[in-house]
Design an enzyme around this catalytic site. Structure first.
Site, PDB file in Angstrom:
ATOM      1  N   GLY A  30       0.810  -1.212   0.000  1.00  0.00           N
ATOM      2  CA  GLY A  30       0.000   0.000   0.000  1.00  0.00           C
ATOM      3  C   GLY A  30       0.840   1.257   0.000  1.00  0.00           C
ATOM      4  N   SER A  83      -4.074  -0.006  14.370  1.00  0.00           N
ATOM      5  CA  SER A  83      -4.764   1.278  14.508  1.00  0.00           C
ATOM      6  C   SER A  83      -5.188   1.484  15.945  1.00  0.00           C
ATOM      7  CB  SER A  83      -6.004   1.297  13.604  1.00  0.00           C
ATOM      8  OG  SER A  83      -6.841   2.394  13.902  1.00  0.00           O
ATOM      9  N   TYR A 109     -13.610  -3.289  11.236  1.00  0.00           N
ATOM     10  CA  TYR A 109     -12.273  -2.730  11.008  1.00  0.00           C
ATOM     11  C   TYR A 109     -11.465  -2.771  12.294  1.00  0.00           C
ATOM     12  CZ  TYR A 109      -8.657   0.790  10.238  1.00  0.00           C
ATOM     13  OH  TYR A 109      -7.451   1.456  10.158  1.00  0.00           O
ATOM     14  N   ALA A 151     -11.894  -4.685  14.883  1.00  0.00           N
ATOM     15  CA  ALA A 151     -11.617  -6.079  15.236  1.00  0.00           C
ATOM     16  C   ALA A 151     -10.479  -6.641  14.402  1.00  0.00           C
ATOM     17  CB  ALA A 151     -12.879  -6.923  15.052  1.00  0.00           C
TER      18      ALA A 151
END
Length: 255
Positions: free
Chosen positions: A14, A146, A160, A162
């Site tokens: 990414g 995050s 997200y 989790a």
């Protein structure tokens, strides 16, 4: 002290833009040969790699859908062929919220999309680079999680959150298995990082202002804040650090 990564090959997923690109460029500035991975940002990834090459470094851009095992495998093999060796530093940065979906509207498709891009990609790319690292008796694996992993995220972000919590747990298990092989595995947990497509897509201006107002250091983070930590974790300075999660959030969440 200047961190030197000459002779190292780094794969950053990414990395056509945002945090991933800043990490890749920072590692390249310290001498690493860098693989810029992209799925949709081909022109951006190729431009970033070309800029490194023009400056005298070594870099190339590589495509893969990191939710598909066969494409991850092909990418890792292409990196070895193009950059001349096995991956020494893996930064699993690719990830996405996809969209905000409350649990009452959750679908299996959305669940699978989020878990695959955030967790599956980490698991199987790590698996693919482990043989090369094991042969060398050294390697660095860095997984991006995050702050949502700790607080459940905002509205519609429970899956997200989790998936990012799973990344932390997975990294701890990986660190235990890889430590005897000379391989370190750690997480970086960004808080509110501006200058990224993530918040441009998923966060309102009012939400941004309200979040920044609560940050003790008084500002949103930058991709460079995250990249500097990735550089530390990629270097010999972090050789006695494994299984840990470093929080980059300006004090908005303290463990």
């Amino acid at each position: 002290m200047t961190i030197q990564l000459q002779g190292k090959i780094a794969l950053v997923t990414g990395s056509s833009s945002g945090i991933g690109r800043q990490i890749a460029e920072t590692l390249a500035a310290s001498g690493a040969a860098v693989a810029f991975h992209y799925r949709s940002g081909k022109e951006e990834a190729e431009a970033a790699a070309a800029s490194i090459v023009q400056a005298g470094g070594k870099a190339a851009a590589f495509y893969a859908d990191v939710t598909k095992l066969e494409e991850m495998d092909l990418m890792v093999e292409a990196v070895k062929a193009e950059l001349g060796g096995t991956v020494d530093i893996l930064v699993n940065n690719a990830g996405d919220l996809i969209r905000r979906v409350r649990n009452a509207e959750m679908t299996e498709e959305h669940y699978n999309q989020v878990m695959d891009v955030n967790l599956k990609s980490c698991v199987f790319l790590s698996k693919l680079v482990l043989p090369g690292m094991t042969a060398k008796g050294a390697g660095k694996i860095i997984n991006l999680t995050s702050v949502a992993a700790h607080d459940g995220g905002g509205p519609g972000a429970s899956i997200y959150a989790a998936s990012k919590a799973a990344v932390i747990a997975y990294t701890k298990g990986l660190a235990k298995e890889a430590a005897p092989l000379g391989i370190n595995a750690n997480c970086i947990s960004p808080g509110f990082i501006g200058q990224t497509a993530f918040h441009a897509t998923h966060t309102s201006d009012d939400g941004r202002k309200a979040t920044v107002a609560k940050i003790p250091l008084g500002r949103e983070g930058t991709p460079q804040d995250v990249a500097d930590t990735a550089l530390f974790l990629s270097s010999s300075l972090s050789d006695y650090l494994t299984g840990e999660t470093i929080e980059i959030n300006g004090g908005m969440f303290m463990r």
